[in-house]
Design a protein around this motif. Structure first.
Motif, PDB file in Angstrom:
ATOM      1  N   THR A  82       0.813  -1.168   0.009  1.00  0.00           N
ATOM      2  CA  THR A  82       0.053  -0.061   0.080  1.00  0.00           C
ATOM      3  C   THR A  82       0.951   1.266   0.022  1.00  0.00           C
ATOM      4  O   THR A  82       0.327   2.388  -0.386  1.00  0.00           O
ATOM      5  CB  THR A  82      -0.767   0.002   1.271  1.00  0.00           C
ATOM      6  N   LEU A  83       2.247   1.018   0.057  1.00  0.00           N
ATOM      7  CA  LEU A  83       3.034   2.354   0.241  1.00  0.00           C
ATOM      8  C   LEU A  83       3.587   2.664  -1.243  1.00  0.00           C
ATOM      9  O   LEU A  83       4.205   3.601  -1.318  1.00  0.00           O
ATOM     10  CB  LEU A  83       4.356   2.047   1.308  1.00  0.00           C
ATOM     11  N   VAL A  84       3.427   1.491  -1.962  1.00  0.00           N
ATOM     12  CA  VAL A  84       3.936   1.860  -3.578  1.00  0.00           C
ATOM     13  C   VAL A  84       3.044   3.128  -4.017  1.00  0.00           C
ATOM     14  O   VAL A  84       1.688   2.960  -3.993  1.00  0.00           O
ATOM     15  CB  VAL A  84       3.678   0.486  -4.222  1.00  0.00           C
ATOM     16  N   PRO A  85       3.292   3.937  -4.851  1.00  0.00           N
ATOM     17  CA  PRO A  85       2.706   5.086  -5.563  1.00  0.00           C
ATOM     18  C   PRO A  85       1.978   4.479  -6.787  1.00  0.00           C
ATOM     19  O   PRO A  85       2.293   5.473  -7.784  1.00  0.00           O
ATOM     20  CB  PRO A  85       3.805   6.214  -5.965  1.00  0.00           C
ATOM     21  N   HIS A  86       1.600   3.519  -6.770  1.00  0.00           N
ATOM     22  CA  HIS A  86       0.451   3.154  -7.829  1.00  0.00           C
ATOM     23  C   HIS A  86      -0.963   2.596  -7.420  1.00  0.00           C
ATOM     24  O   HIS A  86      -0.949   1.758  -6.382  1.00  0.00           O
ATOM     25  CB  HIS A  86       1.425   1.994  -8.523  1.00  0.00           C
ATOM     26  N   PRO A  87      -1.786   3.201  -7.782  1.00  0.00           N
ATOM     27  CA  PRO A  87      -3.281   3.066  -7.289  1.00  0.00           C
ATOM     28  C   PRO A  87      -3.726   1.612  -7.260  1.00  0.00           C
ATOM     29  O   PRO A  87      -4.259   1.200  -6.456  1.00  0.00           O
ATOM     30  CB  PRO A  87      -4.179   4.103  -8.287  1.00  0.00           C
ATOM     31  N   GLN A  88      -3.261   0.845  -8.362  1.00  0.00           N
ATOM     32  CA  GLN A  88      -3.862  -0.236  -8.761  1.00  0.00           C
ATOM     33  C   GLN A  88      -3.138  -1.331  -7.615  1.00  0.00           C
ATOM     34  O   GLN A  88      -3.659  -2.358  -7.050  1.00  0.00           O
ATOM     35  CB  GLN A  88      -3.656  -0.989 -10.095  1.00  0.00           C
ATOM     36  N   LEU A  89      -1.815  -0.961  -7.512  1.00  0.00           N
ATOM     37  CA  LEU A  89      -1.116  -2.126  -6.579  1.00  0.00           C
ATOM     38  C   LEU A  89      -1.553  -1.577  -5.136  1.00  0.00           C
ATOM     39  O   LEU A  89      -1.607  -2.655  -4.385  1.00  0.00           O
ATOM     40  CB  LEU A  89       0.296  -1.723  -6.746  1.00  0.00           C
ATOM     41  N   ARG A  90      -1.834  -0.361  -4.927  1.00  0.00           N
ATOM     42  CA  ARG A  90      -2.270  -0.266  -3.441  1.00  0.00           C
ATOM     43  C   ARG A  90      -3.280  -0.779  -3.296  1.00  0.00           C
ATOM     44  O   ARG A  90      -3.778  -1.332  -2.248  1.00  0.00           O
ATOM     45  CB  ARG A  90      -2.379   1.523  -3.271  1.00  0.00           C
ATOM     46  N   SER A  91      -4.389  -1.014  -4.150  1.00  0.00           N
ATOM     47  CA  SER A  91      -5.601  -1.575  -4.144  1.00  0.00           C
ATOM     48  C   SER A  91      -5.442  -3.003  -3.751  1.00  0.00           C
ATOM     49  O   SER A  91      -6.191  -3.633  -3.050  1.00  0.00           O
ATOM     50  CB  SER A  91      -6.593  -1.489  -5.367  1.00  0.00           C
ATOM     51  N   PHE A  92      -4.470  -3.556  -4.628  1.00  0.00           N
ATOM     52  CA  PHE A  92      -4.185  -4.999  -4.226  1.00  0.00           C
ATOM     53  C   PHE A  92      -3.791  -5.399  -2.972  1.00  0.00           C
ATOM     54  O   PHE A  92      -4.177  -6.275  -2.476  1.00  0.00           O
ATOM     55  CB  PHE A  92      -3.066  -5.383  -5.309  1.00  0.00           C
ATOM     56  N   GLY A  93      -2.794  -4.618  -2.287  1.00  0.00           N
ATOM     57  CA  GLY A  93      -2.429  -4.599  -1.212  1.00  0.00           C
ATOM     58  C   GLY A  93      -3.543  -4.582  -0.214  1.00  0.00           C
ATOM     59  O   GLY A  93      -3.395  -5.309   0.514  1.00  0.00           O
ATOM     60  N   ALA A  94      -4.436  -3.448  -0.253  1.00  0.00           N
ATOM     61  CA  ALA A  94      -5.301  -3.377   0.731  1.00  0.00           C
ATOM     62  C   ALA A  94      -6.478  -4.462   0.631  1.00  0.00           C
ATOM     63  O   ALA A  94      -6.876  -4.947   1.724  1.00  0.00           O
ATOM     64  CB  ALA A  94      -6.090  -1.986   0.418  1.00  0.00           C
ATOM     65  N   ILE A  95      -6.583  -4.918  -0.322  1.00  0.00           N
ATOM     66  CA  ILE A  95      -7.685  -5.965  -0.594  1.00  0.00           C
ATOM     67  C   ILE A  95      -7.149  -7.297   0.177  1.00  0.00           C
ATOM     68  O   ILE A  95      -7.802  -7.977   0.901  1.00  0.00           O
ATOM     69  CB  ILE A  95      -8.153  -6.341  -1.915  1.00  0.00           C
ATOM     70  N   VAL A  96      -5.740  -7.627   0.065  1.00  0.00           N
ATOM     71  CA  VAL A  96      -5.242  -8.743   0.556  1.00  0.00           C
ATOM     72  C   VAL A  96      -5.192  -8.630   2.079  1.00  0.00           C
ATOM     73  O   VAL A  96      -5.641  -9.758   2.765  1.00  0.00           O
ATOM     74  CB  VAL A  96      -3.821  -9.166   0.131  1.00  0.00           C
ATOM     75  N   VAL A  97      -4.883  -7.373   2.468  1.00  0.00           N
ATOM     76  CA  VAL A  97      -4.949  -7.266   4.035  1.00  0.00           C
ATOM     77  C   VAL A  97      -6.063  -7.397   4.455  1.00  0.00           C
ATOM     78  O   VAL A  97      -6.514  -8.238   5.617  1.00  0.00           O
ATOM     79  CB  VAL A  97      -4.226  -6.039   4.249  1.00  0.00           C
ATOM     80  N   ILE A  98      -7.337  -6.711   3.805  1.00  0.00           N
ATOM     81  CA  ILE A  98      -8.633  -6.919   4.354  1.00  0.00           C
ATOM     82  C   ILE A  98      -9.165  -8.378   4.463  1.00  0.00           C
ATOM     83  O   ILE A  98      -9.948  -8.876   5.320  1.00  0.00           O
ATOM     84  CB  ILE A  98      -9.485  -6.101   3.335  1.00  0.00           C
ATOM     85  N   ALA A  99      -8.746  -8.914   3.315  1.00  0.00           N
ATOM     86  CA  ALA A  99      -9.206 -10.674   2.993  1.00  0.00           C
ATOM     87  C   ALA A  99      -8.711 -11.373   4.416  1.00  0.00           C
ATOM     88  O   ALA A  99      -9.428 -12.357   4.751  1.00  0.00           O
ATOM     89  CB  ALA A  99      -8.868 -11.086   1.838  1.00  0.00           C
ATOM     90  N   MET A 100      -7.228 -11.229   4.538  1.00  0.00           N
ATOM     91  CA  MET A 100      -6.545 -11.917   5.560  1.00  0.00           C
ATOM     92  C   MET A 100      -7.320 -11.564   7.143  1.00  0.00           C
ATOM     93  O   MET A 100      -7.532 -12.721   7.655  1.00  0.00           O
ATOM     94  CB  MET A 100      -5.293 -11.847   5.481  1.00  0.00           C
ATOM     95  N   THR A 101      -7.235 -10.407   7.239  1.00  0.00           N
ATOM     96  CA  THR A 101      -7.746 -10.311   8.724  1.00  0.00           C
ATOM     97  C   THR A 101      -9.275 -10.540   8.779  1.00  0.00           C
ATOM     98  O   THR A 101      -9.695 -11.062   9.818  1.00  0.00           O
ATOM     99  CB  THR A 101      -7.664  -8.560   8.972  1.00  0.00           C
ATOM    100  N   THR A 102      -9.910 -10.175   7.947  1.00  0.00           N
ATOM    101  CA  THR A 102     -11.419 -10.585   7.805  1.00  0.00           C
ATOM    102  C   THR A 102     -11.576 -12.327   7.900  1.00  0.00           C
ATOM    103  O   THR A 102     -12.429 -12.774   8.988  1.00  0.00           O
ATOM    104  CB  THR A 102     -12.361  -9.955   6.670  1.00  0.00           C
ATOM    105  N   ALA A 103     -11.007 -12.945   7.055  1.00  0.00           N
ATOM    106  CA  ALA A 103     -10.901 -14.553   7.428  1.00  0.00           C
ATOM    107  C   ALA A 103     -10.634 -15.017   8.465  1.00  0.00           C
ATOM    108  O   ALA A 103     -11.365 -15.734   9.072  1.00  0.00           O
ATOM    109  CB  ALA A 103     -10.267 -15.031   6.082  1.00  0.00           C
ATOM    110  N   PHE A 104      -9.523 -14.394   9.126  1.00  0.00           N
ATOM    111  CA  PHE A 104      -8.934 -14.779  10.417  1.00  0.00           C
ATOM    112  C   PHE A 104     -10.347 -14.564  11.352  1.00  0.00           C
ATOM    113  O   PHE A 104     -10.554 -15.406  12.276  1.00  0.00           O
ATOM    114  CB  PHE A 104      -7.886 -14.238  10.806  1.00  0.00           C
ATOM    115  N   ALA A 105     -10.655 -13.218  11.646  1.00  0.00           N
ATOM    116  CA  ALA A 105     -11.644 -12.848  12.463  1.00  0.00           C
ATOM    117  C   ALA A 105     -12.883 -13.575  12.363  1.00  0.00           C
ATOM    118  O   ALA A 105     -13.480 -14.057  13.386  1.00  0.00           O
ATOM    119  CB  ALA A 105     -12.078 -11.302  12.206  1.00  0.00           C
ATOM    120  N   VAL A 106     -13.509 -14.003  11.314  1.00  0.00           N
ATOM    121  CA  VAL A 106     -14.518 -14.879  10.995  1.00  0.00           C
ATOM    122  C   VAL A 106     -14.156 -16.279  11.505  1.00  0.00           C
ATOM    123  O   VAL A 106     -15.140 -17.072  12.263  1.00  0.00           O
ATOM    124  CB  VAL A 106     -15.097 -14.898   9.741  1.00  0.00           C
ATOM    125  N   SER A 107     -13.050 -16.897  11.255  1.00  0.00           N
ATOM    126  CA  SER A 107     -12.853 -18.308  11.722  1.00  0.00           C
ATOM    127  C   SER A 107     -12.664 -18.453  13.142  1.00  0.00           C
ATOM    128  O   SER A 107     -12.836 -19.518  13.795  1.00  0.00           O
ATOM    129  CB  SER A 107     -11.423 -18.447  11.145  1.00  0.00           C
TER     130      SER A 107
END
Length: 289
Positions: free
Chosen positions: A233-258
């Motif tokens: 998310t620190l990379v100055p590229h919008p699509q790469l930032r979106s990629f990093g943000a989605i992966v982080v959201i997915a991992m933390t959400t999957a863990f919290a639900v489990s």
């Protein structure tokens, strides 16, 4: 036209004569204006005014946009409204450009991705039911373990909305990652719970072992993996930032639900499913995490 008129007096006179209200835009004798435009500089004219022989067929209107892909929906909608106002009297207007093309392709792709995800979820449900029936003697336990995956998917989509992460081709394809993470974490917790129940542990004892034992290992995995992807998310590229943000959201959400939602569902399953086959003590020692 004004750039050509600035260096060609003949075309400048034609352009000025066609402008009746003085706003710089010709509003009469357009064919004469186009003829003079081509006569003054055919190379420049051919870039914006298309003609076939002596008949003029198209006009290219360009504009600069101060927007990024997060604003693609609203930008394309405004451009489409402008195109509608330009149509009429046998005229048609078509919105082009990277935003419009991306939106058109995305609309086609997203429908296919959503259909694929539905099929994937159905396949996962059936597979887990069969596997848990074979391993633990209960197909319904496999169904319970698979249900939170849909919740994880919904929470990730909600997180994208709250964080204004646009739905692009990349982020749409990454939604499959959410399903994979949700399945992985839930299987670990559900399998540990079933093993503990088979070993003779009570419902809440088994849940405690699954959440604190297996859940602790999953927490470490989530923190290290999410932390690594968060650096993207620190990379100055919008699509790469979106990629990093989605992966982080997915991992933390999957863990919290489990570790928060799935244990409650397992407790209800153990309470209401009759003749549960995983509560019989097994003399074989249960492997520990």
């Amino acid at each position: 036209m004004h750039a050509v008129a600035a260096r060609n007096d003949s075309f400048a006179a034609v352009l000025e004569d066609a402008d009746t209200d003085g706003n710089g835009v010709p509003d009469r004798n357009l064919e004469r204006v186009y003829d003079a435009f081509y006569a003054a500089d055919s190379e420049v004219a051919s870039r914006v005014v298309g003609r076939d022989g002596d008949e003029y067929e198209s006009l290219l209107v360009t504009l600069s946009l101060d927007a990024d892909y997060a604003d693609a929906d609203s930008v394309v909608s405004q451009l489409a409204d402008g195109a509608d106002r330009m149509e009429g009297d046998d005229r048609t207007a078509t919105v082009t450009g990277s935003f419009a093309i991306n939106e058109a392709v995305l609309d086609e792709v997203v429908g296919g991705i959503l259909s694929t995800m539905v099929l994937a979820l159905a396949a996962i449900v059936l597979t887990l039911a069969a596997v848990f029936r074979y391993m633990h003697g209960s197909a319904t336990l496999g169904l319970v373990v698979s249900v939170p995956i849909a919740l994880v998917l919904g929470l990730v989509i909600g997180g994208m909305y709250l964080l204004s992460i646009p739905l692009t081709l990349l982020t749409a394809l990454l939604m499959s990652l959410v399903i994979g993470l949700g399945v992985d974490y839930n299987i670990h917790v559900g399998d540990r719970f079933a093993d503990e129940r088979r070993a003779g542990a009570g419902t809440f004892e088994a849940l405690d072992a699954a959440v604190t034992g297996t859940g602790g290992a999953l927490l470490g995995s989530t923190l290290t993996s999410a932390g690594a992807f968060a650096t993207i998310t620190l990379v100055p590229h919008p699509q790469l930032r979106s990629f990093g943000a989605i992966v982080v959201i997915a991992m933390t959400t999957a863990f919290a639900v489990s570790v928060l939602v799935l244990p409650s569902m397992l407790a209800l399953w153990d309470r209401y499913v009759p003749a549960s086959v995983v509560t019989t003590a097994d003399p074989t020692p249960v492997p520990q995490d």
